[in-house]
Motif scaffolding. Structure first.
Motif, PDB file in Angstrom:
ATOM      1  N   ILE A   1       0.840  -1.202   0.000  1.00  0.00           N
ATOM      2  CA  ILE A   1       0.000   0.000   0.000  1.00  0.00           C
ATOM      3  C   ILE A   1       0.879   1.257   0.000  1.00  0.00           C
ATOM      4  O   ILE A   1       0.593   2.222  -0.708  1.00  0.00           O
ATOM      5  N   LEU A   2       1.946   1.238   0.796  1.00  0.00           N
ATOM      6  CA  LEU A   2       2.865   2.391   0.827  1.00  0.00           C
ATOM      7  C   LEU A   2       3.516   2.603  -0.537  1.00  0.00           C
ATOM      8  O   LEU A   2       3.667   3.753  -0.996  1.00  0.00           O
ATOM      9  N   GLU A   3       3.893   1.527  -1.191  1.00  0.00           N
ATOM     10  CA  GLU A   3       4.491   1.638  -2.528  1.00  0.00           C
ATOM     11  C   GLU A   3       3.483   2.212  -3.519  1.00  0.00           C
ATOM     12  O   GLU A   3       3.829   3.055  -4.357  1.00  0.00           O
ATOM     13  N   LEU A   4       2.259   1.755  -3.412  1.00  0.00           N
ATOM     14  CA  LEU A   4       1.207   2.309  -4.277  1.00  0.00           C
ATOM     15  C   LEU A   4       1.038   3.802  -4.023  1.00  0.00           C
ATOM     16  O   LEU A   4       0.913   4.600  -4.962  1.00  0.00           O
ATOM     17  N   PHE A   5       1.041   4.177  -2.747  1.00  0.00           N
ATOM     18  CA  PHE A   5       0.848   5.590  -2.430  1.00  0.00           C
ATOM     19  C   PHE A   5       2.004   6.441  -2.955  1.00  0.00           C
ATOM     20  O   PHE A   5       1.773   7.559  -3.430  1.00  0.00           O
ATOM     21  N   GLU A   6       3.218   5.937  -2.884  1.00  0.00           N
ATOM     22  CA  GLU A   6       4.351   6.687  -3.435  1.00  0.00           C
ATOM     23  C   GLU A   6       4.167   6.905  -4.940  1.00  0.00           C
ATOM     24  O   GLU A   6       4.474   7.975  -5.462  1.00  0.00           O
ATOM     25  N   ALA A   7       3.641   5.898  -5.635  1.00  0.00           N
ATOM     26  CA  ALA A   7       3.360   6.045  -7.060  1.00  0.00           C
ATOM     27  C   ALA A   7       2.242   7.067  -7.278  1.00  0.00           C
ATOM     28  O   ALA A   7       2.287   7.863  -8.230  1.00  0.00           O
ATOM     29  N   ILE A   8       1.269   7.068  -6.384  1.00  0.00           N
ATOM     30  CA  ILE A   8       0.172   8.041  -6.465  1.00  0.00           C
ATOM     31  C   ILE A   8       0.717   9.455  -6.315  1.00  0.00           C
ATOM     32  O   ILE A   8       0.315  10.365  -7.038  1.00  0.00           O
ATOM     33  N   ARG A   9       1.637   9.632  -5.393  1.00  0.00           N
ATOM     34  CA  ARG A   9       2.236  10.965  -5.176  1.00  0.00           C
ATOM     35  C   ARG A   9       2.867  11.491  -6.456  1.00  0.00           C
ATOM     36  O   ARG A   9       2.952  12.699  -6.662  1.00  0.00           O
TER      37      ARG A   9
END
Length: 191
Positions: free
Chosen positions: A6-14
């Motif tokens: 989830i954190l990796e996904l959020f970094e991509a979202i950023r």
């Protein structure tokens, strides 16, 4: 493991990755939806709250930093959104109550009824003089009780634009609203 994903996904979202956002949404929305239902006891309201949460998350993605435990961060966002909506609903209810009380108080005798009808007619005329966009925003905010963020989302405009339009509308209607308050005072004194 899941939190790391989830954190990796959020970094991509950023970084503006819409596919990552869709995956992030699919991985995280349901528990939030369940919490929202438990707090609101209204499925439609819960859906709106969760949807607004993800809209806000996307809009602020560059400024949001989630160091660890994304689930906890999302739950805090959800709690804040629920509290904000409850506060707005309470304020709207209080405004409706005060307005209803004021109208009832004014309409105690026939002169008050006539005065109230005239003022309502004047207010309607003034509202109709607003530009179509100002009128739509004014009615959505003051009559329907929607937040400026909700209006911005529905009309696909910036929230600041909504706020600016409300300021302009209130300025145009200020004299009439002050006249309404003055008429209420006069009617009360001469009762």
């Amino acid at each position: 493991m899941r939190d790391q994903y989830i954190l990796e996904l959020f970094e991509a979202i950023r970084n503006g990755d819409r596919d990552a956002f869709e995956k992030f949404y699919n991985e995280t929305w349901f528990p939030l939806f369940q919490i929202a239902i438990s707090k609101t006891r209204d499925e439609a309201e819960a859906q709106d709250i969760v949807q607004d949460l993800y809209i806000r998350l996307w809009e602020r993605r560059e400024a949001i930093v989630i160091a660890s435990n994304p689930s906890a961060y999302l739950r805090v966002m959800l709690r804040n959104e629920v509290v904000r909506r409850l506060r707005n609903a309470l304020e709207l209810q209080q405004k409706k109550h005060l307005y209803a009380f004021s109208l009832q108080d004014l309409a105690e005798n026939i002169e008050d009824i006539v005065l109230t009808k005239e003022l309502e007619t004047q207010l309607d005329k003034e509202i109709n003089k607003l530009s179509p966009k100002q009128k739509e925003i004014f009615l959505m905010y003051y009559v329907e009780g929607q937040s400026s963020a909700q209006i911005a989302s529905k009309l696909a405009i910036a929230e600041q634009t909504v706020k600016n339009q409300l300021v302009v509308s209130k300025r145009r209607l200020k004299i009439l609203i002050e006249g309404l308050a003055y008429a209420q005072i006069i009617a009360y004194i001469f009762r």
